[in-house]
Design a protein around this motif. Structure first.
Motif, PDB file in Angstrom:
ATOM      1  N   THR A  14     -31.138 -49.666 -24.703  1.00 45.77           N
ATOM      2  CA  THR A  14     -32.108 -49.344 -23.657  1.00 45.77           C
ATOM      3  C   THR A  14     -33.393 -50.133 -23.854  1.00 45.77           C
ATOM      4  N   VAL A  15     -33.840 -50.246 -25.100  1.00 42.68           N
ATOM      5  CA  VAL A  15     -35.041 -51.050 -25.387  1.00 42.68           C
ATOM      6  C   VAL A  15     -34.820 -52.485 -24.941  1.00 42.68           C
ATOM      7  N   ARG A  16     -33.655 -53.031 -25.245  1.00 46.44           N
ATOM      8  CA  ARG A  16     -33.353 -54.404 -24.832  1.00 46.44           C
ATOM      9  C   ARG A  16     -33.428 -54.559 -23.323  1.00 46.44           C
ATOM     10  N   ARG A  17     -32.853 -53.595 -22.584  1.00 45.61           N
ATOM     11  CA  ARG A  17     -32.888 -53.674 -21.116  1.00 45.61           C
ATOM     12  C   ARG A  17     -34.320 -53.620 -20.600  1.00 45.61           C
ATOM     13  N   VAL A  18     -35.126 -52.736 -21.194  1.00 43.08           N
ATOM     14  CA  VAL A  18     -36.524 -52.622 -20.772  1.00 43.08           C
ATOM     15  C   VAL A  18     -37.263 -53.939 -20.996  1.00 43.08           C
ATOM     16  N   VAL A  19     -37.121 -54.503 -22.188  1.00 39.54           N
ATOM     17  CA  VAL A  19     -37.832 -55.742 -22.508  1.00 39.54           C
ATOM     18  C   VAL A  19     -37.372 -56.878 -21.595  1.00 39.54           C
ATOM     19  N   ASP A  35     -32.594 -38.892 -32.804  1.00 40.97           N
ATOM     20  CA  ASP A  35     -34.013 -38.752 -32.519  1.00 40.97           C
ATOM     21  C   ASP A  35     -34.500 -39.758 -31.500  1.00 40.97           C
ATOM     22  N   GLY A  36     -33.776 -40.876 -31.340  1.00 44.55           N
ATOM     23  CA  GLY A  36     -34.225 -41.908 -30.424  1.00 44.55           C
ATOM     24  C   GLY A  36     -35.249 -42.818 -31.080  1.00 44.55           C
ATOM     25  N   TYR A  63     -40.527 -43.568 -25.243  1.00 49.39           N
ATOM     26  CA  TYR A  63     -39.374 -43.162 -26.032  1.00 49.39           C
ATOM     27  C   TYR A  63     -38.105 -43.687 -25.370  1.00 49.39           C
ATOM     28  N   ALA A  64     -37.199 -44.203 -26.189  1.00 50.97           N
ATOM     29  CA  ALA A  64     -35.926 -44.719 -25.685  1.00 50.97           C
ATOM     30  C   ALA A  64     -34.794 -44.097 -26.500  1.00 50.97           C
ATOM     31  N   PRO A  65     -33.654 -43.860 -25.881  1.00 50.29           N
ATOM     32  CA  PRO A  65     -32.560 -43.212 -26.610  1.00 50.29           C
ATOM     33  C   PRO A  65     -31.866 -44.118 -27.624  1.00 50.29           C
ATOM     34  N   ASP A  66     -31.899 -45.450 -27.382  1.00 46.57           N
ATOM     35  CA  ASP A  66     -31.188 -46.359 -28.282  1.00 46.57           C
ATOM     36  C   ASP A  66     -31.733 -47.778 -28.093  1.00 46.57           C
TER      37      ASP A  66
END
Length: 221
Positions: A112-117, A3-4, A106-109
């Motif tokens: 990805t959230v870590r990279r964005v932050v 679901d992401g 929305y992020a797949p995993d």
């Protein structure tokens, strides 16, 4: 197929976002910013009560109660929404309050959230406000238990006070100055303690990242 994740961030970006800058002077903040890219320019449209004097941009529509403003800036200026989109994360909503952009996506995993932050933190002050499974379903495999014991007593007090006063609400019900006053500390001390608490909680969400940093610290020693 998973679901992401649904993520909400608060980003201090007044110098890069006219909407965030304008929200500092608007009671209740700015809800529901509409975004588009037209001929190499990013367009933001938002509605404020009629008579608002701190709005940024050009008025494009007006009713008896509200005025819609539009701001425009060239693409590629490094605004937060661009950086989030560059990681392939579609935005769900954008607003602003107290001079900060509030953006959900929305992020797949979690990677990805870590990279964005981390990408955002190269330029901006970033607070992670929500991180939940977007599909609303959880299982034993995708549930993360956050150990509050990783926080010091002072960090727990700061987080709990900020939450109780509505600092994490959207629109925000309490400013950093108000929370700091309730804690009888300076705003800078409040921000520093909150950042330390946030990092500790993120370490629980991203254990691989924590382990990598700890190995690096050992090698430096």
């Amino acid at each position: 197929m998973t679901d992401g994740l649904f993520v909400e961030l608060s980003v201090g970006c007044r110098s890069h976002c006219p909407v965030a800058d304008a929200s500092a002077g608007i009671d209740g903040g700015i809800d529901d910013v509409s975004q588009a890219v037209v001929e190499g320019a990013r367009l933001d449209e938002y509605r404020v009560p009629r008579g608002t004097t701190e709005a940024a941009g050009t008025p494009v529509f007006e009713t008896s109660e509200a005025v819609v403003y539009r701001t425009s800036r060239p693409c590629g200026t490094g605004c937060p929404c661009e950086l989030i989109e560059a990681e392939g994360c579609p935005t769900a909503s954008v607003g602003a309050a107290d001079g900060r952009l509030v953006v959900s996506f929305y992020a797949p995993d979690r990677e990805t959230v870590r990279r964005v932050v981390e990408s955002l933190r190269e330029t901006f002050d970033v607070e992670l406000r929500r991180l939940v499974t977007s599909g609303g379903r959880t299982s034993r495999d995708d549930t993360t238990v956050v150990d509050r014991g990783r926080l010091t007593g002072r960090q727990r007090e700061v987080v709990e006070t900020a939450h109780r006063l509505g600092y994490f609400d959207y629109p925000r019900r309490a400013t950093a100055e108000a929370v700091a006053a309730a804690l009888d500390v300076s705003p800078s001390a409040f921000a520093e303690t909150l950042r330390a608490a946030e990092r500790a909680l993120l370490d629980e969400l991203f254990p691989a990242r924590r382990a990598g940093r700890e190995r690096s610290e050992v090698s430096v020693r």
